[in-house]
Scaffold this motif. Sequence first.
Motif, PDB file in Angstrom:
ATOM      1  N   LEU A 193      14.761   6.531 -24.824  1.00  0.00           N
ATOM      2  CA  LEU A 193      15.838   7.485 -24.531  1.00  0.00           C
ATOM      3  C   LEU A 193      16.913   6.838 -23.667  1.00  0.00           C
ATOM      4  O   LEU A 193      18.121   6.981 -23.916  1.00  0.00           O
ATOM      5  CB  LEU A 193      15.268   8.716 -23.833  1.00  0.00           C
TER       6      LEU A 193
ATOM      7  N   VAL B  66      17.484  11.759 -31.222  1.00  0.00           N
ATOM      8  CA  VAL B  66      17.614  10.462 -30.556  1.00  0.00           C
ATOM      9  C   VAL B  66      18.613   9.553 -31.292  1.00  0.00           C
ATOM     10  O   VAL B  66      18.331   8.409 -31.610  1.00  0.00           O
ATOM     11  CB  VAL B  66      16.241   9.773 -30.379  1.00  0.00           C
TER      12      VAL B  66
ATOM     13  N   LEU C  18      14.676  12.943 -20.715  1.00  0.00           N
ATOM     14  CA  LEU C  18      14.899  13.819 -21.859  1.00  0.00           C
ATOM     15  C   LEU C  18      15.906  14.921 -21.521  1.00  0.00           C
ATOM     16  O   LEU C  18      16.855  15.174 -22.276  1.00  0.00           O
ATOM     17  CB  LEU C  18      13.581  14.437 -22.326  1.00  0.00           C
TER      18      LEU C  18
ATOM     19  N   ILE D 164      11.146  10.255 -29.983  1.00  0.00           N
ATOM     20  CA  ILE D 164      11.055  10.486 -28.530  1.00  0.00           C
ATOM     21  C   ILE D 164       9.892   9.726 -27.899  1.00  0.00           C
ATOM     22  O   ILE D 164       9.868   9.525 -26.678  1.00  0.00           O
ATOM     23  CB  ILE D 164      10.947  11.976 -28.172  1.00  0.00           C
TER      24      ILE D 164
ATOM     25  N   THR E 168      19.565  14.259 -21.667  1.00  0.00           N
ATOM     26  CA  THR E 168      20.205  14.108 -22.979  1.00  0.00           C
ATOM     27  C   THR E 168      20.449  15.441 -23.678  1.00  0.00           C
ATOM     28  O   THR E 168      21.202  15.489 -24.647  1.00  0.00           O
ATOM     29  CB  THR E 168      19.329  13.252 -23.915  1.00  0.00           C
TER      30      THR E 168
END
Length: 471
Positions: free
Chosen positions: A343, A277, A115, A302, A118
Amino acid sequence: MTAHPADLAPDSALDPFASPDDAGAAVLRRQRDRESSARTYARSFPIVPVRAEGMVVEGADGRRYLDCLSGAGTLALGHNHPVVLEAIRRTLDSGAPLHVLDLATPEKDAFVEELFATLPRGLADRARIHFCGPAGTDAVEAALKLMQTATGRRGLLAFTGGYHGMTLGALAATANVAVKEPVAGIAADVTRLPYPYPYRCPFGVGGQAGARLSAAYTQRLLDDPAGGVVPPAAMIVEAVQGEGGAVPAPDSWLREMRRITAEREIPLVVDEVQTGVGRTGAFWAVEHSGIVPDVMVLSKAIGGSLPLAVIVYHEDYDGWLPGAHTGTFRGNTLAMAAGTATLRHVAREGLAGRAAEVGGRMLDRLGALRDELPVVGDVRGRGLMLGVELVDPGGEPDACGAFPAAPRTAAEVRAACLERGLIVELGGRYDSTVRLLPPLVITDEQAEAVVDRLADAVAAVTAPRLAGRLA
């Protein structure tokens, strides 16, 4: 405009209670008899899904549908994507604990690493994460509580058309009057600001002029000693309003909101529950404008189709005491594994860029419908988060040229789409906007079929009325 007859069912299958032999009829009947009257999607879609893959859902009656709802944006990779199923199976086979409260696990560690990779760099470099109860509304509650704790203030700035959830604090931030009216005492300390909405501009001017007026109004209101606004704990905003009707905020306006809040030391909370996302054509919707918020609220996609919600925020705001926002189901190991796989796959395969490309083509084709079908008042969106607002072309237009909303027409179009094997949902003012949220893995052929079926549904519903008006 083709109806795809291979995907259609006999008329009797459209009535869930018409055929006692229908495999799903009894299920639907029991749901109707036992579930609360608050159920929503079940009213719009009288189907019993039994199988699903990618964008295709199959009902108990054997009919197949293209799913443009995607779990209200949850299914970034569609239904049962192989990378998600493999991550779930691998986790189950490993013997990992499935429920761990907020204990550290390898699955959680991998999820956080993926996470953070990103996130906008200006945030990721000094971010903290908090795992919330497994729904976006609890993450909104957590963000509001955290900002109140950090600032010592109570007030909140929120926007017209916004949607942030159905628990008490999130509902106070939500703009929908109908769901707020029956609940007493939830609007305290919330100042409602005008969100830029070109088609139905709150200032009656539309376009970039409306966005500039919104920013000017916000700044002057906050600086006016007689404006009635006590310094707030936070501002919460969606970069693209989802339930509000797929209304994108102009990038320049978002930059103004960031400037206004930063100069006045008001934390900026961006709700990315539905936009995140890759949905809008960037991994996170804030990337389009380049702003770095103080808090990002994340859920839906997510978790890779499983329940998961977090907030990520600048470390300077990390002033909570242990247990300040807790919950039993904050350690969903399967969701973390599925989320990590999702992800990673979205990033590796460039699916945000794919969403921008396919969504742009769909937006162009939908935009052309305005010339063909007078009931189409506005077409808008970003990436694969699209909206088609339906109107009454025989009504009196407002100062911006917008015709009255047509909620009954929209509901009939939704039903006509379902007859044609297409699942779409409504949103926006008066529920008059047809919303499209297809998965990021939508194929070119499916994208064409979605627009064809929607256009055919709109034409079928409105042609008789138009003919009657011209007669």
